[in-house]
Write a protein that holds these residues in place. Structure first.
Motif, mmCIF file in Angstrom:
data_model
loop_
_atom_site.group_PDB
_atom_site.id
_atom_site.type_symbol
_atom_site.label_atom_id
_atom_site.label_comp_id
_atom_site.label_asym_id
_atom_site.label_seq_id
_atom_site.Cartn_x
_atom_site.Cartn_y
_atom_site.Cartn_z
ATOM 1 N N TYR A 106 0.833 -1.205 0.000
ATOM 2 C CA TYR A 106 0.000 0.000 0.000
ATOM 3 C C TYR A 106 0.865 1.252 0.000
ATOM 4 O O TYR A 106 1.943 1.263 0.579
ATOM 5 N N HIS A 107 0.358 2.301 -0.639
ATOM 6 C CA HIS A 107 0.999 3.609 -0.562
ATOM 7 C C HIS A 107 0.422 4.274 0.687
ATOM 8 O O HIS A 107 -0.805 4.373 0.831
ATOM 9 N N ILE A 108 1.267 4.735 1.597
ATOM 10 C CA ILE A 108 0.833 5.232 2.896
ATOM 11 C C ILE A 108 1.078 6.731 3.017
ATOM 12 O O ILE A 108 2.159 7.220 2.707
ATOM 13 N N LEU A 109 0.052 7.440 3.484
ATOM 14 C CA LEU A 109 0.148 8.851 3.847
ATOM 15 C C LEU A 109 -0.052 8.941 5.351
ATOM 16 O O LEU A 109 -0.831 8.173 5.920
ATOM 17 N N LEU A 110 0.643 9.875 6.006
ATOM 18 C CA LEU A 110 0.550 10.023 7.455
ATOM 19 C C LEU A 110 0.018 11.397 7.821
ATOM 20 O O LEU A 110 0.349 12.391 7.173
ATOM 21 N N ALA A 111 -0.791 11.438 8.890
ATOM 22 C CA ALA A 111 -1.270 12.702 9.441
ATOM 23 C C ALA A 111 -1.301 12.558 10.955
ATOM 24 O O ALA A 111 -1.767 11.555 11.480
ATOM 25 N N GLU A 112 -0.795 13.580 11.647
ATOM 26 C CA GLU A 112 -0.721 13.544 13.109
ATOM 27 C C GLU A 112 -1.892 14.264 13.759
ATOM 28 O O GLU A 112 -1.738 14.867 14.813
ATOM 29 N N GLY A 113 -3.049 14.206 13.177
ATOM 30 C CA GLY A 113 -4.234 14.819 13.757
ATOM 31 C C GLY A 113 -5.317 14.993 12.714
ATOM 32 O O GLY A 113 -5.088 14.809 11.515
ATOM 33 N N GLY A 114 -6.520 15.330 13.181
ATOM 34 C CA GLY A 114 -7.658 15.445 12.290
ATOM 35 C C GLY A 114 -7.542 16.555 11.260
ATOM 36 O O GLY A 114 -7.909 16.370 10.099
ATOM 37 N N GLU A 115 -7.021 17.721 11.679
ATOM 38 C CA GLU A 115 -6.893 18.833 10.735
ATOM 39 C C GLU A 115 -5.947 18.483 9.591
ATOM 40 O O GLU A 115 -6.253 18.716 8.417
ATOM 41 N N ALA A 116 -4.799 17.922 9.948
ATOM 42 C CA ALA A 116 -3.824 17.526 8.921
ATOM 43 C C ALA A 116 -4.404 16.427 8.030
ATOM 44 O O ALA A 116 -4.172 16.412 6.818
ATOM 45 N N ALA A 117 -5.172 15.516 8.608
ATOM 46 C CA ALA A 117 -5.776 14.429 7.832
ATOM 47 C C ALA A 117 -6.789 14.962 6.830
ATOM 48 O O ALA A 117 -6.832 14.510 5.679
ATOM 49 N N LEU A 118 -7.597 15.922 7.253
ATOM 50 C CA LEU A 118 -8.589 16.500 6.351
ATOM 51 C C LEU A 118 -7.904 17.186 5.168
ATOM 52 O O LEU A 118 -8.326 17.029 4.018
ATOM 53 N N ASP A 119 -6.820 17.911 5.437
ATOM 54 C CA ASP A 119 -6.066 18.559 4.365
ATOM 55 C C ASP A 119 -5.471 17.534 3.406
ATOM 56 O O ASP A 119 -5.572 17.683 2.185
ATOM 57 N N LYS A 120 -4.843 16.481 3.956
ATOM 58 C CA LYS A 120 -4.228 15.461 3.088
ATOM 59 C C LYS A 120 -5.276 14.705 2.288
ATOM 60 O O LYS A 120 -5.062 14.383 1.121
ATOM 61 N N ALA A 121 -6.410 14.403 2.915
ATOM 62 C CA ALA A 121 -7.470 13.684 2.210
ATOM 63 C C ALA A 121 -7.990 14.518 1.042
ATOM 64 O O ALA A 121 -8.228 13.992 -0.044
ATOM 65 N N ALA A 122 -8.138 15.824 1.252
ATOM 66 C CA ALA A 122 -8.622 16.700 0.187
ATOM 67 C C ALA A 122 -7.617 16.805 -0.956
ATOM 68 O O ALA A 122 -8.001 16.891 -2.119
ATOM 69 N N GLN A 123 -6.332 16.770 -0.637
ATOM 70 C CA GLN A 123 -5.296 16.893 -1.663
ATOM 71 C C GLN A 123 -5.068 15.593 -2.412
ATOM 72 O O GLN A 123 -4.822 15.604 -3.613
ATOM 73 N N CYS A 124 -5.121 14.462 -1.711
ATOM 74 C CA CYS A 124 -4.680 13.195 -2.300
ATOM 75 C C CYS A 124 -5.795 12.182 -2.556
ATOM 76 O O CYS A 124 -5.551 11.186 -3.227
ATOM 77 N N LEU A 125 -6.994 12.386 -2.021
ATOM 78 C CA LEU A 125 -8.109 11.449 -2.160
ATOM 79 C C LEU A 125 -7.669 9.995 -1.922
ATOM 80 O O LEU A 125 -7.621 9.191 -2.856
ATOM 81 N N PRO A 126 -7.363 9.636 -0.667
ATOM 82 C CA PRO A 126 -6.940 8.264 -0.392
ATOM 83 C C PRO A 126 -8.072 7.278 -0.640
ATOM 84 O O PRO A 126 -9.252 7.654 -0.684
ATOM 85 N N ASP A 127 -7.718 6.020 -0.801
ATOM 86 C CA ASP A 127 -8.706 4.967 -1.010
ATOM 87 C C ASP A 127 -9.334 4.517 0.305
ATOM 88 O O ASP A 127 -10.418 3.945 0.309
ATOM 89 N N LEU A 128 -8.634 4.776 1.428
ATOM 90 C CA LEU A 128 -9.113 4.341 2.732
ATOM 91 C C LEU A 128 -8.418 5.176 3.802
ATOM 92 O O LEU A 128 -7.284 5.611 3.610
ATOM 93 N N ILE A 129 -9.105 5.390 4.939
ATOM 94 C CA ILE A 129 -8.533 6.124 6.061
ATOM 95 C C ILE A 129 -8.605 5.250 7.299
ATOM 96 O O ILE A 129 -9.653 4.655 7.584
ATOM 97 N N VAL A 130 -7.496 5.162 8.026
ATOM 98 C CA VAL A 130 -7.454 4.504 9.334
ATOM 99 C C VAL A 130 -7.147 5.597 10.340
ATOM 100 O O VAL A 130 -6.101 6.248 10.253
ATOM 101 N N THR A 131 -8.081 5.839 11.284
ATOM 102 C CA THR A 131 -7.895 6.940 12.220
ATOM 103 C C THR A 131 -8.099 6.506 13.665
ATOM 104 O O THR A 131 -8.869 5.593 13.947
ATOM 105 N N ASP A 132 -7.401 7.193 14.532
ATOM 106 C CA ASP A 132 -7.587 7.039 15.965
ATOM 107 C C ASP A 132 -8.779 7.897 16.364
ATOM 108 O O ASP A 132 -9.090 8.894 15.720
ATOM 109 N N TRP A 133 -9.466 7.525 17.441
ATOM 110 C CA TRP A 133 -10.588 8.308 17.930
ATOM 111 C C TRP A 133 -10.081 9.474 18.777
ATOM 112 O O TRP A 133 -10.458 10.608 18.582
#
Length: 145
Positions: free
Chosen positions: A26-53
């Motif tokens: 898998y190609h992996i993108l990392l984000a250290e929080g929700g704000e960073a994840a939202l930005d990366k998801a908008a830029q890269c459109l991942p196929d799946l997200i695994v997140t901590d609560w």
């Protein structure tokens, strides 16, 4: 190759999951929080997200709620992981809930299943114009029957 966005404020967890999932191709993108994840998801459109609560700032639930606001991001499958007790009712914000510590075999099966379901589903085209009609297209004729 499918792209997975891993979201967690615990850097050690991110690196461990990155090594394991990258080893599975898998190609992996990392984000250290929700704000960073939202930005990366908008830029890269991942196929799946695994997140901590549990994360400071925008937690996993707020991230899932924000993802649902954007049509391009709303259909991305989400695996929620937490040390908290899972909710009794199934949430529509995520597809799979895993308790921490996460069993890596169960996580891999969930990822494989969600990606297979997503890739086998109907493919939609977003904001792509129809191809132009070519003047060189063959004209059907009854003469060739």
């Amino acid at each position: 190759m499918s792209t997975i966005l891993l979201v967690d404020d615990d850097v050690d967890s991110l690196w461990m999951l990155q090594i394991i999932l990258a080893g599975h191709g898998y190609h992996i993108l990392l984000a250290e929080g929700g704000e960073a994840a939202l930005d990366k998801a908008a830029q890269c459109l991942p196929d799946l997200i695994v997140t901590d609560w549990n994360m400071p700032g925008m937690d996993g639930i707020a991230l899932c709620e924000r993802l649902k606001f954007y049509p391009a991001l709303a259909q991305i499958p989400v695996v929620m992981a937490s040390g908290r007790i899972p909710p009794k009712e199934k949430s529509t914000l995520w597809n799979v809930f895993l308790s921490k510590p996460v069993d890596l075999g169960v996580l891999e099966c969930a990822i494989d299943s969600l990606l297979a379901k997503r890739l086998s589903g109907p493919q939609t085209r977003i904001n792509l114009p129809a191809p132009a009609v070519s003047r060189w297209q063959p004209i059907p004729s009854k003469l060739w029957v």
